[in-house]
Design a protein around this motif. Structure first.
Motif, PDB file in Angstrom:
ATOM      1  N   PHE A   1     -11.404  -8.447   0.756  1.00  0.00           N
ATOM      2  CA  PHE A   1     -11.028  -7.089   1.160  1.00  0.00           C
ATOM      3  C   PHE A   1      -9.668  -6.722   0.581  1.00  0.00           C
ATOM      4  O   PHE A   1      -8.706  -7.484   0.689  1.00  0.00           O
ATOM      5  N   THR A   2      -9.614  -5.546  -0.028  1.00  0.00           N
ATOM      6  CA  THR A   2      -8.384  -5.059  -0.661  1.00  0.00           C
ATOM      7  C   THR A   2      -7.741  -3.912   0.124  1.00  0.00           C
ATOM      8  O   THR A   2      -6.688  -3.414  -0.251  1.00  0.00           O
ATOM      9  N   GLU A   3      -8.415  -3.492   1.220  1.00  0.00           N
ATOM     10  CA  GLU A   3      -7.907  -2.427   2.075  1.00  0.00           C
ATOM     11  C   GLU A   3      -8.055  -2.882   3.526  1.00  0.00           C
ATOM     12  O   GLU A   3      -9.152  -3.247   3.961  1.00  0.00           O
ATOM     13  N   LEU A   4      -6.955  -2.877   4.269  1.00  0.00           N
ATOM     14  CA  LEU A   4      -6.973  -3.312   5.664  1.00  0.00           C
ATOM     15  C   LEU A   4      -6.566  -2.162   6.572  1.00  0.00           C
ATOM     16  O   LEU A   4      -5.627  -1.414   6.267  1.00  0.00           O
TER      17      LEU A   4
ATOM     18  N   ASN B   1       1.883  -6.615  -2.050  1.00  0.00           N
ATOM     19  CA  ASN B   1       1.859  -5.168  -2.259  1.00  0.00           C
ATOM     20  C   ASN B   1       0.571  -4.630  -2.871  1.00  0.00           C
ATOM     21  O   ASN B   1       0.407  -3.416  -3.009  1.00  0.00           O
ATOM     22  N   ASP B   2      -0.332  -5.521  -3.265  1.00  0.00           N
ATOM     23  CA  ASP B   2      -1.565  -5.053  -3.916  1.00  0.00           C
ATOM     24  C   ASP B   2      -2.644  -4.671  -2.910  1.00  0.00           C
ATOM     25  O   ASP B   2      -3.650  -4.054  -3.280  1.00  0.00           O
ATOM     26  N   VAL B   3      -2.453  -5.028  -1.650  1.00  0.00           N
ATOM     27  CA  VAL B   3      -3.421  -4.708  -0.601  1.00  0.00           C
ATOM     28  C   VAL B   3      -3.003  -3.402   0.070  1.00  0.00           C
ATOM     29  O   VAL B   3      -1.856  -3.249   0.481  1.00  0.00           O
ATOM     30  N   LYS B   4      -3.940  -2.463   0.183  1.00  0.00           N
ATOM     31  CA  LYS B   4      -3.653  -1.197   0.860  1.00  0.00           C
ATOM     32  C   LYS B   4      -3.670  -1.406   2.368  1.00  0.00           C
ATOM     33  O   LYS B   4      -4.581  -2.047   2.907  1.00  0.00           O
ATOM     34  N   LEU B   5      -2.664  -0.861   3.035  1.00  0.00           N
ATOM     35  CA  LEU B   5      -2.595  -0.928   4.493  1.00  0.00           C
ATOM     36  C   LEU B   5      -2.756   0.460   5.089  1.00  0.00           C
ATOM     37  O   LEU B   5      -2.038   1.396   4.708  1.00  0.00           O
ATOM     38  N   ARG B   6      -3.699   0.585   5.994  1.00  0.00           N
ATOM     39  CA  ARG B   6      -3.906   1.807   6.756  1.00  0.00           C
ATOM     40  C   ARG B   6      -3.626   1.473   8.214  1.00  0.00           C
ATOM     41  O   ARG B   6      -4.043   0.422   8.693  1.00  0.00           O
ATOM     42  N   LEU B   7      -2.942   2.352   8.939  1.00  0.00           N
ATOM     43  CA  LEU B   7      -2.629   2.104  10.337  1.00  0.00           C
ATOM     44  C   LEU B   7      -3.406   3.062  11.221  1.00  0.00           C
ATOM     45  O   LEU B   7      -3.533   4.245  10.908  1.00  0.00           O
ATOM     46  N   ASP B   8      -3.929   2.553  12.325  1.00  0.00           N
ATOM     47  CA  ASP B   8      -4.644   3.383  13.290  1.00  0.00           C
ATOM     48  C   ASP B   8      -3.991   3.195  14.651  1.00  0.00           C
ATOM     49  O   ASP B   8      -4.130   2.138  15.278  1.00  0.00           O
ATOM     50  N   ALA B   9      -3.298   4.234  15.110  1.00  0.00           N
ATOM     51  CA  ALA B   9      -2.598   4.160  16.397  1.00  0.00           C
ATOM     52  C   ALA B   9      -3.493   4.510  17.577  1.00  0.00           C
ATOM     53  O   ALA B   9      -3.071   4.344  18.727  1.00  0.00           O
ATOM     54  N   ASN B  10      -4.694   5.032  17.319  1.00  0.00           N
ATOM     55  CA  ASN B  10      -5.630   5.363  18.403  1.00  0.00           C
ATOM     56  C   ASN B  10      -4.960   6.144  19.528  1.00  0.00           C
ATOM     57  O   ASN B  10      -5.077   5.789  20.709  1.00  0.00           O
TER      58      ASN B  10
ATOM     59  N   GLU C   1       8.537   3.960   6.368  1.00  0.00           N
ATOM     60  CA  GLU C   1       8.871   4.496   5.048  1.00  0.00           C
ATOM     61  C   GLU C   1      10.200   3.931   4.553  1.00  0.00           C
ATOM     62  O   GLU C   1      10.317   3.515   3.388  1.00  0.00           O
ATOM     63  N   ASP C   2      11.193   3.899   5.425  1.00  0.00           N
ATOM     64  CA  ASP C   2      12.516   3.393   5.046  1.00  0.00           C
ATOM     65  C   ASP C   2      12.468   1.905   4.692  1.00  0.00           C
ATOM     66  O   ASP C   2      13.244   1.427   3.857  1.00  0.00           O
ATOM     67  N   MET C   3      11.542   1.180   5.329  1.00  0.00           N
ATOM     68  CA  MET C   3      11.408  -0.250   5.057  1.00  0.00           C
ATOM     69  C   MET C   3      10.582  -0.532   3.805  1.00  0.00           C
ATOM     70  O   MET C   3      10.438  -1.691   3.401  1.00  0.00           O
ATOM     71  N   GLY C   4      10.046   0.519   3.190  1.00  0.00           N
ATOM     72  CA  GLY C   4       9.272   0.352   1.965  1.00  0.00           C
ATOM     73  C   GLY C   4       7.964  -0.377   2.166  1.00  0.00           C
ATOM     74  O   GLY C   4       7.516  -1.116   1.274  1.00  0.00           O
ATOM     75  N   LEU C   5       7.305  -0.159   3.307  1.00  0.00           N
ATOM     76  CA  LEU C   5       6.070  -0.880   3.611  1.00  0.00           C
ATOM     77  C   LEU C   5       4.835  -0.247   2.975  1.00  0.00           C
ATOM     78  O   LEU C   5       3.734  -0.783   3.101  1.00  0.00           O
ATOM     79  N   THR C   6       4.996   0.886   2.314  1.00  0.00           N
ATOM     80  CA  THR C   6       3.929   1.558   1.546  1.00  0.00           C
ATOM     81  C   THR C   6       2.613   1.627   2.313  1.00  0.00           C
ATOM     82  O   THR C   6       1.605   1.048   1.915  1.00  0.00           O
ATOM     83  N   ILE C   7       2.641   2.362   3.413  1.00  0.00           N
ATOM     84  CA  ILE C   7       1.442   2.583   4.207  1.00  0.00           C
ATOM     85  C   ILE C   7       0.639   3.715   3.570  1.00  0.00           C
ATOM     86  O   ILE C   7       1.174   4.790   3.299  1.00  0.00           O
ATOM     87  N   GLU C   8      -0.643   3.482   3.349  1.00  0.00           N
ATOM     88  CA  GLU C   8      -1.472   4.498   2.691  1.00  0.00           C
ATOM     89  C   GLU C   8      -1.674   5.712   3.584  1.00  0.00           C
ATOM     90  O   GLU C   8      -1.599   6.853   3.131  1.00  0.00           O
TER      91      GLU C   8
END
Length: 363
Positions: A156-159, A183-192, A208-215
Motif C-alpha cells: 500500500f502506497t496510500e494510508l 515521504n513516498d507514502v501518501k498520508l490521508r487523515l480522517d478525524a471523523n 503543515e509547519d512540521m512538513g508532514l505533507t498530509i494529502e
C-alpha cells in the motif's frame, strides 16, 4: 425481466483487527445482503452494513425497511425501467439510506445482467482498475506505526490514518508514522468529526509547519457544521474533504455552493445507493471538485458496486475501498479482485457476483 421477489439475509465476517475510529470500534462486519430475484431466476445482489453512528441505520431497521416498505413496492416492476424503480426506492420512505442502497445496488446488478454489461462500463467505463488506500485504526502511536509499516510492506502506497480522539496524541501519531514510512507514502487523515473548527485549524497548521505533507484531511468537524467546515477549508493549505457532511445530493449541493470543502467523499450507504451517488459525482464534476469513493464496512458486494462507479467516473480520482481487505474471510464469489493495493473490476455482467457463501436468510 420483472422483479419477482426479494430475499433478505445476512453474513457475519470477523475483521483481521478491530476497526477503531473517533466514533466507534468494530470487531466483525455484520452485513445485510439481499437478493432481488427476477422472473427469469436471475439474481441481483445488494449489500448494507448497518452503521448507526453515521447513517442512523441498525440491522433491524434495514431489514424492516426493505421487508415491509421498500421491497413490496418493487414486486412486478420491469428492471428495464430503472428510473421509475429508483424513484420508487427514493420516495418509499424518508431516510433509511442504507436499506435503499442495498436495494438500489441489487437492481443495478440485475440491470447489468439483463443488458450483459459490467456496471463500470454502464457508468462510463473510464478504467477497470483502481488504487485504494488502507485504513489505519486509531490506537497508540507505536501500534499505528506498526500497522502502517505492515501496510506498506503489503504494497500500500496510500494510508488513511484515523485521528480525532486527542489532538496532542494525533500530532504524535502522524509525526511518528511519517518518520517511519518515509515521504513516498501518501498520508490521508480522517478525524471523523473529532475536532472543533479552530482546534482543527491549529492542528492542521501544526502538521503543515512540521512538513508532514498530509494529502488531505477528512471531515475534521461535526457533520452538521457546514460553516465550521468552510472555516477550516478557508484557513489551511491542506485539502479538506467532506464525508459525513456530504450525505446525499442535497447536502453536496449546499457544500459546493458554499465552497465549504475541497473534495467530496461519496459513500453508497450515505447517498442511498448508486443512483444518488451518480448525481453527487455529476454535481461535483460540474463544479470542478474531485471526489473520493469511500465505504463503510461492506462485504465485497458493496465494495464491487462502489468500485464500479469509481472506475466509471473520471471525477472520482481517489478510492478508499479497503473494507474487503480488512475482513478475515471473503464469502462473496466473484466481484472485484485485489492485487496488493489495486482493485481489478470484472468484465462480467452487473457486479460479476455469482454466490454468497454462508448467507443466512432472514424471514
Amino acid at each position: 425481466m420483472r422483479i419477482r421477489e426479494i430475499k433478505i439475509g445476512k453474513v457475519s465476517i470477523p475483521l483481521k483487527k478491530p476497526f477503531k475510529t473517533a466514533l466507534r470500534q468494530v470487531n466483525s462486519a455484520e452485513d445485510i445482503i439481499i437478493k432481488v430475484i427476477a422472473d427469469t431466476d436471475e439474481i441481483g445482489y445488494g449489500n448494507a452494513p448497518p452503521t448507526a453512528v453515521i447513517t442512523g441505520d441498525s440491522q433491524d431497521s434495514v431489514i424492516a425497511a426493505i421487508r415491509d416498505t421498500i421491497g413490496p413496492k418493487l414486486i412486478g416492476m420491469d428492471v428495464d425501467n430503472i428510473e421509475t424503480i429508483m424513484t420508487t426506492i427514493d420516495t418509499a420512505m424518508l431516510h433509511n439510506n442504507s436499506a435503499k442502497a442495498a436495494v438500489d445496488i441489487a437492481v443495478y446488478d440485475l440491470f447489468g445482467k439483463l443488458h450483459n454489461i459490467p456496471l463500470y462500463k454502464l457508468f462510463g467505463g473510464y478504467c477497470n482498475r483502481l488504487t485504494t488506500d488502507l485504513t489505519i485504526s486509531v490506537n497508540a502511536p507505536d501500534e499505528m506505526v506498526r500497522d502502517s509499516l505492515e501496510a506498506v510492506k503489503d504494497g500500500f502506497t496510500e494510508l488513511k490514518l484515523k485521528v480525532g480522539t486527542d489532538v496532542v496524541l494525533d500530532i504524535q501519531r502522524v509525526k511518528a508514522i511519517r518518520q517511519a514510512v518515509g515521504n513516498d507514502v501518501k498520508l490521508r487523515l480522517d478525524a471523523n468529526q473529532g475536532w472543533k473548527p479552530k482546534e482543527a485549524v491549529r492542528t492542521i497548521r501544526r502538521f503543515e509547519d512540521m512538513g508532514l505533507t498530509i494529502e488531505l484531511i477528512e471531515q475534521p468537524v461535526k457533520a452538521y457544521d457546514f460553516e465550521g467546515l468552510k472555516y477550516v477549508t478557508d484557513h489551511v493549505e491542506t485539502a479538506i474533504m467532506a464525508d459525513e457532511s456530504a450525505f446525499g445530493p442535497y447536502e453536496v449541493f449546499q457544500l459546493l455552493a458554499m465552497r465549504a470543502c475541497d473534495l467530496i467523499n461519496i459513500k453508497l450507504m450515505k447517498a442511498g445507493g448508486l443512483h444518488n451517488a451518480i448525481k453527487i459525482a455529476n454535481l461535483a464534476e460540474t463544479m470542478g471538485v474531485e471526489c473520493m469513493m469511500g465505504c463503510m464496512l461492506e462485504s465485497k458486494v458493496g465494495i464491487t458496486a462502489a468500485a464500479s462507479l469509481s472506475a466509471g467516473k473520471r471525477i472520482v480520482t481517489k478510492s478508499d475501498l479497503d473494507a474487503a481487505v480488512l475482513l478475515a474471510a471473503d464469502p462473496v464469489i466473484g466481484g472485484v479482485s485485489f492485487v496488493k493495493n489495486e482493485l481489478l473490476i470484472p468484465d462480467a455482467p452487473g457486479l460479476g457476483i455469482t454466490a454468497i457463501e454462508g448467507w443466512q436468510e432472514i424471514k
